[in-house]
Enzyme design. Structure first.
Site, PDB file in Angstrom:
ATOM      1  N   HIS A 167      -6.853  60.769 -25.833  1.00 49.90           N
ATOM      2  CA  HIS A 167      -7.240  59.408 -25.773  1.00 49.90           C
ATOM      3  C   HIS A 167      -6.445  58.788 -24.866  1.00 49.90           C
ATOM      4  O   HIS A 167      -7.069  57.198 -24.742  1.00 49.90           O
ATOM      5  CB  HIS A 167      -6.965  58.345 -27.088  1.00 49.90           C
ATOM      6  N   GLU A 204      -8.059  58.447 -21.359  1.00 48.15           N
ATOM      7  CA  GLU A 204      -9.713  58.361 -21.532  1.00 48.15           C
ATOM      8  C   GLU A 204      -9.394  56.470 -21.603  1.00 48.15           C
ATOM      9  O   GLU A 204     -10.253  57.039 -20.475  1.00 48.15           O
ATOM     10  CB  GLU A 204     -10.000  58.621 -23.409  1.00 48.15           C
ATOM     11  N   HIS A 205      -8.185  56.257 -21.794  1.00 47.06           N
ATOM     12  CA  HIS A 205      -8.247  55.087 -21.270  1.00 47.06           C
ATOM     13  C   HIS A 205      -8.135  54.279 -19.613  1.00 47.06           C
ATOM     14  O   HIS A 205      -8.672  53.668 -19.087  1.00 47.06           O
ATOM     15  CB  HIS A 205      -7.651  53.690 -22.023  1.00 47.06           C
ATOM     16  N   GLU A 263      -5.162  48.518 -30.736  1.00 47.97           N
ATOM     17  CA  GLU A 263      -7.122  49.530 -31.487  1.00 47.97           C
ATOM     18  C   GLU A 263      -6.333  49.953 -32.794  1.00 47.97           C
ATOM     19  O   GLU A 263      -7.263  50.140 -33.394  1.00 47.97           O
ATOM     20  CB  GLU A 263      -7.360  50.220 -30.586  1.00 47.97           C
TER      21      GLU A 263
END
Lengths: 429, 414
Positions: A67, A70-71, A143
Site C-alpha cells: 500500500h 502504491e502511494h 489514512e
C-alpha cells in the site's frame, strides 16, 4: 492479438501478451463516453515475504508496504504533479491496494492515448527518496486512523486478525503506524523491482476505442523501455491451520451500544478448473443469501424478538482455499443470537425454490455488468487476477448450474472454527 | 438519444429513449416545502414503503416478487434541496430483450403497489413494519457519533443554518413525538399535496405504458424560493466538541452571498474545483501534500444553501495549524491562475460527459435541470467553458469563512 466472444452479450474481448510478459485486454463499449485504463500488478498486502529479484534468500518486509508503494508511485524525479497532469487532460487518476492486487487507473472522455501513455510511464518510473518516503508516513498514518475510527471497520479488522493464524490475511492492508515507520526507500525498490515487472502485471482498457490503436500505443511504449527477462517470483507459502488464532476478544471503541462480530473460518479444497471455482463462489454466496438474506426474514425476526437492536449484517471473503463468513450486529441477547446463527447454518432444508430465484438474479446481474464501463472493467480485472483469463460463458454457467451441484458445493463447509469480537462503549470524555 | 415530454393528469413525464443500456429505470418524485419534522417522518415513510406493501405484506414476499422478475430493484430516498423536501422512488429492471416478456409490466405493477398501496390497517401502517422502521431510525440516531465525519458535517450545518432548513436534521425528540397515525397522515400528505414528476430511461421507454402510476395522482405547484440565504455573522464562529474516537474531524464553513444564477451554476463549480475539488486542488496540496496533516482535505458546495463545506481528518494536536492553513488557502483564492481555471473546466467538462454513461444520470440531472431551471448537458458544457479567471476571482468578495466545527478525538493509533 486474439479475441474471445462473450456468450449472450454480443461483445468481444481482445487480448494479447507482449514480449515483456505484459498482458493487455481491451473491451470495446460503443456509444459510451467513458474511457479507462487499469494497470494492475498481482501484488497486494499478502505478499510480504519473498525472494527479491536478483537475490537467493527469502526476505521479510514491513507490513503495509504494498500500500505504501502504491502511494509512492505518484512521485517523480522531475517533481511532476501527476494529479494535475491528468486533470489537464480531463482525466481522473487514482490507485488502490487490496490483499492480492494493486492497481493504478484513470478515467476520461478525451485524450485517452496521452493519458494511457502517461499512466504506464508513471507506474514504470519509480522515484523514492528518504525525504519523500518520510513525508508519506504522516499521510498514511491519517489514512490508518480514518479506518480505525470506524467501529464497524474495527470489527472486521479484529475478526480477520483473530481468525487467521499464519496467513497475512490477518493484517490490515495498510499496516499499522508502527509498521510503516520501518519502511525505507530500499525496501520499496526491492518490492517494486520484484512485483512490478510487466510479466506480473496486466493492463485492462475499456472504452469506445479502436483495439488496434490501443495495442499499438502500448507496444510502442513498452518497446522503448528495457526490462529484465520475465522471472518466476518465489513467495513464502503459509500453511494456514483450520483453527482460529484467538477465539474471542473484547475491546472498547466509540460506540453507543455494544456490538458483536463473529467470523467462521473454513478451509476448502483448491480447484484447478476455473469454471468450477467460479460456480463454487456463486454457490457459497447463494447459500448465505438464502440463509441470511432478504428472503430469510432472519434480521427482522431478531429485531422483532428484541434479540438485536437494529441491524444484522453478514458478509463473506471467498478465496481459492478458504472461506470466511462474517456476521456483525448490535446484539442484545448474545447467547441466543449465536445459537440461532449456528442453527441456521446447519439447518438442513430444501432450498430449491430460493436457489432457482437467485439463479435468475445472478443472470440479471451478470447482464447488467455489461451496461457500465466501470463494472465491465471490474469484471475483467477480477477474471484476470483470479484466473488469468476471461470465462466467456458465465451466462450459461448461471443458467445451467443445478440444485444438486449447488448442494454438493456447500455440503463440505465446516462451521466449527469461529472467533468472536465484542466492542463495548468507551467511557465518556 | 431521444427525449419525449408528456403530461398525464398535469404530471410532467419525461421519456429518455436511450439504447446503450441493458436496463430500464424510472423515478417518481414528490416535492414540497420542507418542515423540520420531515427529516424523521419522510425517512420513516420511505423505509416502510420499500420494505413491504399490501399486496406483498412481508419483505420476504416482496423480495420473491423482485427475484421472480430477474432481480428487479426498487429503492426510495429522501433529501432536502434548499427549502424543499423531496421523496423519490426508483425502479430498475432488465430490458425484456435479456429477460422475459411482461417483466417490465410486472415491475410497474409492483412499483405502483409499493408507493400507492402500502401495508396499512385502520388508518395506520402495519404495526410490525412501523416499529421496525422506528427502531432502526432510533438506533441510527443514537449512534450518530460513530460516523464522526458525517456527525461533524451535520453539526457544522446546524451551526451555520440558524433557524433555516440548512440546520434541520433528524432528531430523537422529533421521533419521540411521531405516532403511527400521524405518520400515515404524513404519507397521505406526501401523496396528495406534492409537486410530482416522473422520469424514465432505457430502450424505447416511450412505447411502454406507465399510466397506472398516475391513475389517481395529482400534482401541485409551490412557489416558495428554492435557495436559502443566511446571514453573514460579524465574527468567525468556532466550536469544539470532544468525543471518544481516534481521529479528529475538522470542518470549516463558507457562506456565499449575492451570487448570480450564472455564478452559482457555472463559476462556483470551477471555484470549488480549484479550492478543494480533488487531488490537484489547493487544499489537498497544502494540507496533505505539503504539510502531511491529513489523508484528505476537500471542499463541497451546496449552491441552494449558499455554502461551501471543507472537511479533513487530522490529529487533535494539529487543529490550530490545520485551521490556519485552510483559512489561508481560502484567502489565497483572491487570485487564481489561468492554468487552474483551464484545468478545472477540463475536468468538469469530462465528468459531465462521463455522467451520460450511467442510466440513473439520465433521469436524475434532468430533474435537477428542471428544478434549477438549467440547461441540458451540452449547453452546460458550452457555458462552463466560457468561465474566465476573472469570473472566478470575482467570487472572492462574495465568499466568507464564517464557521468551524472541530470534533476532537483522543489519542491516535500506534
Amino acid at each position: 492479438m486474439n479475441s474471445i466472444k462473450i456468450s449472450k452479450i454480443n461483445a468481444n474481448v481482445y487480448y494479447d501478451t507482449l514480449d515483456n510478459g505484459l498482458e493487455v485486454i481491451v473491451y470495446k463499449t460503443p456509444g459510451f463516453q467513458k474511457k479507462m485504463a487499469f494497470f494492475q500488478t498481482r501484488y497486494g498486502s499478502l505478499k510480504n515475504e519473498f525472494i527479491p529479484i536478483g537475490q537467493t534468500k527469502m526476505k521479510s518486509f514491513p507490513l503495509g508496504i504494498a500500500h505504501f508503494l502504491e502511494h509512492k508511485l505518484f512521485e517523480s524525479k522531475e517533481k511532476i504533479n501527476y494529479f494535475e497532469e491528468f486533470q489537464n487532460k480531463g482525466a481522473y487518476l487514482n490507485a488502490a491496494t487490496s490483499y492480492d492486487k494493486t492497481y493504478y487507473y484513470f478515467v476520461c472522455s478525451d485524450n485517452f492515448y496521452d493519458n494511457l501513455t502517461k499512466l504506464i510511464d508513471m507506474v514504470q518510473t519509480p522515484y523514492f527518496t528518504d525525504e519523500n518516503v518520510e513525508k508519506e508516513k504522516g499521510i498514511i498514518g491519517q489514512e490508518i486512523d480514518m479506518y480505525s475510527n470506524n467501529p464497524n471497520q474495527t470489527i472486521y479488522d479484529k475478526l480477520y486478525y483473530n481468525a487467521f493464524v499464519k496467513s497475512p490475511m490477518k493484517y490490515d492492508i495498510a499496516g499499522t503506524k508502527k509498521d510503516i515507520k520501518k519502511i525505507t526507500k530500499e525496501d520499496l525498490y526491492e518490492c517494486y523491482n520484484t512485483f512490478y515487472h510487466p510479466s506480473n502485471m496486466f493492463l485492462v482498457v475499456v472504452g469506445d476505442l479502436d483495439e488496434n490503436e490501443v495495442f499499438e500505443t502500448i507496444k510502442k511504449n513498452q518497446s522503448s523501455k528495457k526490462f529484465e527477462k520475465p522471472f518466476k517470483i518465489v513467495c513464502k507459502k503459509y500453511e494456514e491451520p483450520s483453527k482460529v488464532a484467538k477465539k474471542e476478544e473484547v475491546i472498547s471503541h466509540n460506540v453507543s451500544a455494544t456490538k458483536f462480530g463473529y467470523a467462521y473460518k473454513m478451509k476448502i479444497k483448491e480447484l484447478s478448473d476455473e469454471k468450477e471455482d467460479y460456480k463454487r463462489r456463486f454457490a457459497i454466496k447463494t447459500f448465505l443469501r438464502i440463509k441470511f438474506g432478504c428472503l430469510s426474514g432472519f434480521t427482522e425476526d431478531l429485531i422483532k424478538n428484541n434479540l438485536v437492536k437494529s441491524y444484522f449484517n453478514y458478509s463473506h471473503e471467498i478465496g481459492k482455499d478458504f472461506v470466511l463468513i462474517i456476521f456483525s450486529s448490535d446484539i442484545l441477547d448474545e447467547k441466543k443470537v449465536k445459537s440461532l446463527i449456528d442453527e441456521k447454518l446447519l439447518e438442513n432444508i430444501d432450498m430449491k425454490k430460493e436457489f432457482e430465484l437467485f439463479k435468475k438474479a445472478a443472470i440479471s446481474n451478470y447482464v447488467k455488468t455489461f451496461e457500465s464501463p466501470d463494472s465491465i472493467c471490474n469484471h475483467v480485472r477480477f477474471m484476470y487476477n483470479e484466473y488469468g483469463k476471461i470465462i466467456d460463458d458465465c451466462y450459461d454457467i448461471y443458467s445451467n448450474i443445478t440444485y444438486d451441484e449447488f448442494v454438493n458445493y456447500i455440503k463440505g463447509l465446516d462451521f466449527n472454527n469461529q472467533t468472536k469480537i465484542m466492542i463495548t462503549k468507551k467511557e465518556e470524555v | 438519444m431521444e427525449i419525449i415530454k408528456d403530461k398525464i393528469n398535469q404530471i410532467p413525464i419525461t421519456y429518455v429513449n436511450v439504447d446503450k443500456f441493458k436496463s430500464v429505470s424510472g423515478i417518481l418524485f414528490f416535492k414540497m416545502p420542507i418542515k423540520k419534522e420531515m427529516f424523521v417522518t419522510r425517512t420513516l415513510i420511505r423505509n416502510i414503503l420499500i420494505h413491504s406493501c399490501n399486496k406483498y405484506p412481508s419483505n420476504r414476499l416482496l423480495n420473491i416478487n423482485c427475484l421472480e422478475n430477474f432481480d428487479a430493484y426498487y429503492s426510495s430516498g429522501f433529501r432536502r434541496e434548499g427549502n424543499y423536501a423531496i421523496n423519490y422512488f426508483i425502479f430498475r429492471c432488465l430490458d425484456e430483450k435479456y429477460s422475459e416478456k411482461n417483466v417490465i409490466n410486472n415491475v410497474i405493477d409492483t412499483f405502483y403497489e409499493i408507493i400507492f398501496n402500502p401495508n396499512v390497517v385502520d388508518g395506520k401502517f402495519n404495526e410490525e413494519e412501523y416499529s421496525l422502521a422506528t427502531q432502526r431510525l432510533r438506533s441510527y440516531l443514537e449512534s450518530e457519533k460513530e460516523n464522526a465525519t458525517s456527525y461533524a458535517e451535520n453539526m457544522l450545518c446546524k451551526q451555520m443554518g440558524y433557524d433555516t432548513a440548512i440546520s434541520f436534521k433528524p432528531e430523537i425528540e422529533i421521533l419521540n413525538k411521531v405516532t403511527n397515525e400521524s405518520l400515515y397522515k404524513e404519507y397521505l400528505n406526501m401523496i396528495n399535496n406534492s409537486e410530482v414528476k416522473f422520469m424514465v430511461a432505457g430502450n424505447k421507454v416511450s412505447d411502454i405504458s406507465f399510466d397506472k402510476l398516475f391513475l389517481n395522482l395529482k400534482t401541485k405547484k409551490y412557489d416558495k424560493k428554492l435557495k436559502i440565504q443566511t446571514e453573514i455573522p460579524d465574527s468567525f464562529n468556532k466550536k469544539i466538541e470532544e468525543y471518544n474516537g481516534l481521529q479528529s474531524i475538522l470542518t470549516v464553513g463558507l457562506k456565499l452571498k449575492d451570487l448570480s444564477d450564472y455564478e452559482s451554476t457555472y463559476v462556483l463549480p470551477v471555484y470549488n474545483n480549484i479550492l478543494g475539488g480533488g487531488a490537484s486542488a489547493r487544499l489537498f496540496d497544502t494540507v496533505r501534500e505539503k504539510n502531511s496533516l491529513a489523508y484528505s482535505c476537500f471542499s463541497r458546495y451546496e449552491k441552494d444553501d449558499n455554502m461551501i463545506e471543507i472537511i479533513s481528518g487530522i490529529e487533535a494536536e494539529n487543529y490550530e495549524k490545520t485551521l490556519d492553513l485552510i483559512i489561508k488557502v481560502v484567502n489565497s483564492m483572491k487570485r487564481v491562475t489561468d492554468d487552474e481555471v483551464k484545468r478545472s473546466i477540463t475536468e468538469i467538462t469530462s465528468s459531465l460527459k462521463e455522467s451520460q454513461d450511467d442510466l440513473y444520470n439520465y433521469i436524475l440531472p434532468i430533474y435537477a435541470s428542471k428544478l434549477y431551471n438549467e440547461k441540458d448537458i451540452k449547453t452546460k458544457i458550452k457555458e462552463i467553458q466560457k468561465v474566465t479567471k476573472e469570473d472566478v476571482e470575482k467570487l472572492f468578495d462574495k465568499i466568507y469563512v464564517t464557521d468551524s466545527f472541530f470534533f476532537k478525538g483522543g489519542k491516535t493509533s500506534e
